[in-house]
Scaffold this active site. Structure first.
Site, mmCIF file in Angstrom:
data_model
loop_
_atom_site.group_PDB
_atom_site.id
_atom_site.type_symbol
_atom_site.label_atom_id
_atom_site.label_comp_id
_atom_site.label_asym_id
_atom_site.label_seq_id
_atom_site.Cartn_x
_atom_site.Cartn_y
_atom_site.Cartn_z
ATOM 1 N N TRP A 249 34.570 70.391 23.433
ATOM 2 C CA TRP A 249 33.365 70.005 22.688
ATOM 3 C C TRP A 249 33.413 70.488 21.250
ATOM 4 O O TRP A 249 32.915 69.822 20.343
ATOM 5 C CB TRP A 249 32.104 70.473 23.416
ATOM 6 C CG TRP A 249 31.908 69.715 24.691
ATOM 7 C CD1 TRP A 249 31.960 70.220 25.960
ATOM 8 C CD2 TRP A 249 31.665 68.304 24.838
ATOM 9 N NE1 TRP A 249 31.756 69.211 26.881
ATOM 10 C CE2 TRP A 249 31.572 68.029 26.224
ATOM 11 C CE3 TRP A 249 31.521 67.263 23.940
ATOM 12 C CZ2 TRP A 249 31.349 66.737 26.718
ATOM 13 C CZ3 TRP A 249 31.289 65.975 24.438
ATOM 14 C CH2 TRP A 249 31.206 65.724 25.811
ATOM 15 N N ASP B 44 26.316 74.827 19.316
ATOM 16 C CA ASP B 44 26.088 73.857 20.392
ATOM 17 C C ASP B 44 25.949 74.671 21.678
ATOM 18 O O ASP B 44 26.904 75.272 22.151
ATOM 19 C CB ASP B 44 27.286 72.902 20.473
ATOM 20 C CG ASP B 44 27.195 71.949 21.667
ATOM 21 O OD1 ASP B 44 26.184 71.976 22.400
ATOM 22 O OD2 ASP B 44 28.165 71.172 21.862
ATOM 23 N N LYS C 255 22.041 69.515 31.028
ATOM 24 C CA LYS C 255 22.761 70.558 31.767
ATOM 25 C C LYS C 255 21.768 71.579 32.343
ATOM 26 O O LYS C 255 21.816 71.904 33.509
ATOM 27 C CB LYS C 255 23.781 71.276 30.880
ATOM 28 C CG LYS C 255 24.623 70.373 29.976
ATOM 29 C CD LYS C 255 25.534 69.440 30.743
ATOM 30 C CE LYS C 255 26.235 68.375 29.922
ATOM 31 N NZ LYS C 255 26.902 68.732 28.706
HETATM 32 C C1 PLP Z 1 27.686 67.753 27.665
HETATM 33 C C2 PLP Z 1 27.988 68.400 26.375
HETATM 34 C C3 PLP Z 1 27.997 67.682 25.173
HETATM 35 C C4 PLP Z 1 27.759 66.185 25.104
HETATM 36 O O1 PLP Z 1 26.435 65.909 25.280
HETATM 37 P P1 PLP Z 1 25.855 64.410 25.090
HETATM 38 O O2 PLP Z 1 24.386 64.662 25.269
HETATM 39 O O3 PLP Z 1 26.465 63.564 26.153
HETATM 40 O O4 PLP Z 1 26.199 63.956 23.740
HETATM 41 C C5 PLP Z 1 28.247 68.367 24.009
HETATM 42 N N1 PLP Z 1 28.494 69.686 24.010
HETATM 43 C C6 PLP Z 1 28.514 70.407 25.143
HETATM 44 C C7 PLP Z 1 28.797 71.876 25.091
HETATM 45 C C8 PLP Z 1 28.268 69.791 26.357
HETATM 46 O O5 PLP Z 1 28.280 70.496 27.494
#
Ligand code: PLP
Length: 361
Positions: A102, A172, A196
């Site tokens: 990511w 993030d 999540k």
């Molecule tokens: C799942 C995830 C993403 C992507 O998320 P989307 O909402 O599908 O864009 C980005 N960063 C992390 C750390 C993730 O776990």
């Protein structure tokens, strides 16, 4: 009907109590004689719910004054681009510390608006560690420093939030927000896709320091400007009302459970059980992540014979353990242990793993 033991990486398990409450309120939300999805976001009932959700989130995370909380859309991926759009001037450097999939994505999407610079990376060891702080090549004039506090695919999680001087730290936190207490004051901006650990997909929770909203590095359509969203209380246009509502229910549930100190205790216990099962298998199950950086949210492992992995996933599925297949980028097995996953589920899985080893030893 009994529900599956759900270890999905995302969209992921939600607390059963939250789903039950949403089910109870689906046809008649708080006496509205309509569901929360069918009423105006400008009405008093929705505005009250939204304000309460924000207050509960602020309480859970101890968000200091001087930060705005936003409820946005677009997924974390949109904000890979939108963060530099709002924070970095054309050609201005932005530093990325990369320890998994990511972080790579964030840097490559960010490159459309900033000179994204990989200030440190653990790619060389196959993303099994977090780069040593002493090796980071940071620029004090950078627009921000970006980290991914939990790498959902590579199973790596930060324990300590680094000091990066006066440059704002951007994180993030899609897959570990609300899994433990956090010192928000160390960050300039936190963003997280909800699917999540918060609620359904299609919602992004953002916590941003107010001084960063003053930056105006380029003209942008209003809908892309965080400052405009903050001024409009995240209602510049119709928000994801259903996602916001479910997030609010999850925040209430977290408070009832004892908040983030209790969540951390539970998450640590779940991860310890599972890593003990992996490490105690005599090499039958293997996790290569540096022990200090092992994620409590996403536990990845391989079988000693990788040809057995599809057999393992199929047998687990039969036994009611859902969504254990690793991400397509990495293969192997991945067990996601977000807040809604119970210790009971993890203990049952550990029992299954021992039994599988006995049968396929
Ligand atoms: C799942 C995830 C993403 C992507 O998320 P989307 O909402 O599908 O864009 C980005 N960063 C992390 C750390 C993730 O776990």
């Amino acid at each position: 009907m009994s529900r599956a033991w759900n270890f999905s990486a995302g969209p992921a398990a939600l607390p059963e109590a939250v789903l039950q409450r949403a089910q109870r309120e689906l046809l008649d939300w708080g006496g509205a004689r309509a569901s929360v999805m069918e009423v105006s976001h400008r009405g008093a009932a929705f505005m009250d719910m939204a304000a309460r959700a924000e207050a509960d989130l602020r309480g859970l995370l101890g968000v200091p004054s001087g930060y705005k909380v936003l409820f946005l859309q677009g997924g974390a991926t949109q904000h890979f681009a939108q963060v530099p759009m709002n924070l970095a001037a054309d050609g201005q450097r932005a530093d990325y510390i990369i320890n998994g999939h990511w972080g790579e994505k964030a840097a490559s999407e960010g490159a459309f608006y900033a000179a994204t610079h990989v200030a440190a990376s653990s790619k060389a060891d196959g993303y099994t560690s977090i780069p040593e702080r002493a090796t980071w090549d940071l620029d004090p004039r950078a627009a921000y420093v970006h980290i991914t506090t939990n790498e959902t695919i590579h199973g790596i999680e930060w324990r300590d939030i680094p000091e990066v001087g006066d440059v704002p730290l951007v994180a993030d936190m899609s897959s570990d927000i609300l899994s433990h207490p956090l010192d928000v004051s160390k960050f300039g901006l936190i963003y997280a896709g909800a699917q999540k650990n918060i609620g359904p997909s299609g919602l992004v929770v953002m916590i941003v320091r107010e001084d960063l909203l003053q930056r105006r590095p380029r003209p942008l359509p209003r809908i892309f400007r965080y400052a405009e969203q903050a001024a409009a209380h995240s209602m510049l246009n119709t928000p994801n009302t259903w996602g916001w509502y479910l997030a609010g229910l999850t925040f209430q549930w977290l408070r009832e459970q004892g908040g983030l100190v209790e969540m951390e205790r539970r998450n640590r216990a779940k991860a310890e059980w599972l890593y003990a099962a992996v490490d105690g298998s005599g090499g039958y199950y293997r996790n290569r992540v540096q022990v200090a950086a092992r994620s409590r949210m996403n536990v990845i492992f391989n079988l000693h014979d990788t040809a057995l992995e599809p057999v393992f996933v199929a047998a687990a599925d039969q036994a009611g353990f859902m969504a254990l297949k690793g991400h397509r980028a990495l293969g192997g097995i991945r067990v996601s242990l977000y807040n809604a996953v119970t210790l009971e589920a993890v203990q049952a899985l550990c029992g299954f793993m021992a039994e599988f080893q006995r049968c396929h030893g």
